[in-house]
Scaffold this motif. Structure first.
Motif, PDB file in Angstrom:
ATOM      1  N   PRO A 147       0.836  -1.286  -0.096  1.00 19.04           N
ATOM      2  CA  PRO A 147       0.089  -0.124  -0.022  1.00 19.04           C
ATOM      3  C   PRO A 147       0.742   1.192   0.112  1.00 19.04           C
ATOM      4  O   PRO A 147       1.857   1.395   0.722  1.00 19.04           O
ATOM      5  N   ASP A 177       0.573   0.687 -12.937  1.00 16.51           N
ATOM      6  CA  ASP A 177       0.066  -0.565 -12.645  1.00 16.51           C
ATOM      7  C   ASP A 177       0.761  -1.731 -13.077  1.00 16.51           C
ATOM      8  O   ASP A 177       2.098  -1.338 -13.237  1.00 16.51           O
ATOM      9  N   ILE A 180       0.821  -1.054  -8.062  1.00 17.74           N
ATOM     10  CA  ILE A 180      -0.073  -1.169  -7.444  1.00 17.74           C
ATOM     11  C   ILE A 180      -0.418  -2.851  -7.369  1.00 17.74           C
ATOM     12  O   ILE A 180       0.193  -3.613  -8.171  1.00 17.74           O
ATOM     13  N   ARG A 181      -1.064  -3.437  -6.397  1.00 17.28           N
ATOM     14  CA  ARG A 181      -1.309  -4.667  -6.423  1.00 17.28           C
ATOM     15  C   ARG A 181      -2.704  -4.970  -7.501  1.00 17.28           C
ATOM     16  O   ARG A 181      -3.425  -4.291  -7.899  1.00 17.28           O
ATOM     17  N   ARG A 225      -6.348  -3.748  -8.267  1.00 19.21           N
ATOM     18  CA  ARG A 225      -6.698  -2.697  -7.095  1.00 19.21           C
ATOM     19  C   ARG A 225      -6.516  -1.258  -7.916  1.00 19.21           C
ATOM     20  O   ARG A 225      -5.564  -0.627  -7.381  1.00 19.21           O
ATOM     21  N   GLU A 275      -5.727   2.246  -5.763  1.00 17.05           N
ATOM     22  CA  GLU A 275      -4.436   2.383  -5.246  1.00 17.05           C
ATOM     23  C   GLU A 275      -3.675   3.405  -6.159  1.00 17.05           C
ATOM     24  O   GLU A 275      -2.777   3.922  -5.611  1.00 17.05           O
TER      25      GLU A 275
END
Length: 247
Positions: free
Chosen positions: A32, A105, A129-130, A133, A136
């Motif tokens: 995060p 991303d 980012i995850r 998601r 984020e």
């Protein structure tokens, strides 16, 4: 034997197994992310797709400063590769300097070897980012929505040169004339100028409310010493010599 004949025979035999080619991705930790606290600290970038008047697709590389919300880049091209992204990043760094990190991303253009090599040489951290998601990277997602609503949906693009000209005109209007609610109804340019002229000052250290033992309060004299600590007998002169402390 060529690939087309092999593929035809493969389909005629009803074979279903496909050879999977795994792409090499940059090894980065997905964690995060925190927001930016100053200008040119964190950037966000992503792609937006649209069509020309003749139906041909093109992609737009968008880059945003997370603190000032400035649109640093809106570059359109028929295809976007990792090498083309690196080319735009070099241009931005030459104009503004390198940021501390860039939030993206997990696309192949951002997680490929070309982008990883440039980030290592420029000293820039890539924050991925995850997967799944996009929130984020909300800064660039919000900007891409405004770009589509205010520019892409209201313009007709006839060629790649026409697309770049209209995007640059909209980007200039967005940075210099469009107020932003997250910036207290200021434009990104006004936010960037105010952040760049903030004076640097160290925090003031609070004075102790109770004086330290042995210290004097300003404006007061030291009380006279009495007794053995006040003086010592000087036998050579026959008088008492004042001292400040007892050893």
């Amino acid at each position: 034997m060529n690939t087309k004949r092999v593929y035809r025979l493969y389909r005629e035999e009803g074979l279903q197994v496909r050879t999977t080619k795994w792409a090499k991705r940059a090894a980065r930790v997905r964690v995060p992310l925190m927001g930016a606290t100053r200008q040119n600290q964190r950037w966000s970038m992503d792609f937006v797709s649209d069509r020309l008047a003749d139906g041909r697709w093109f992609r737009i590389l968008t880059v945003v400063d997370q603190y000032s919300r400035e649109c640093l880049c809106a570059y359109a091209d028929r295809s976007q590769t990792g090498e083309k992204v690196v080319e735009q990043m070099k241009r931005l760094v030459a104009l503004r300097g390198a940021p501390e990190s860039i939030t993206t991303d997990n696309g192949s253009e951002f997680a490929g070897r070309a982008m990883e090599a440039w980030a290592y040489q420029a000293g820039v951290k890539l924050d991925f980012i995850r997967p799944g998601r996009p929130v984020e990277n909300g800064y660039i997602e919000s900007f891409n929505g405004r770009l589509r609503d205010e520019c892409l949906n209201g313009e007709v693009f006839f060629s790649l040169a026409d697309t770049r000209e209209k995007l640059e005109r909209w980007r200039h209007d967005y940075n210099h004339k469009r107020p932003h609610s997250a910036l207290q109804d200021r434009t990104p340019e006004e936010c960037a100028l105010s952040a760049g002229h903030q004076p640097f000052a160290l925090p003031m250290v609070k004075q102790a409310q109770h004086p330290v033992k042995g210290s004097l309060t300003p404006g007061k004299k030291r009380p006279p010493l009495t007794g053995r600590r006040a003086c010592l007998l000087n036998p050579s002169r026959g008088r008492r010599a004042s001292v400040n402390s007892w050893i």
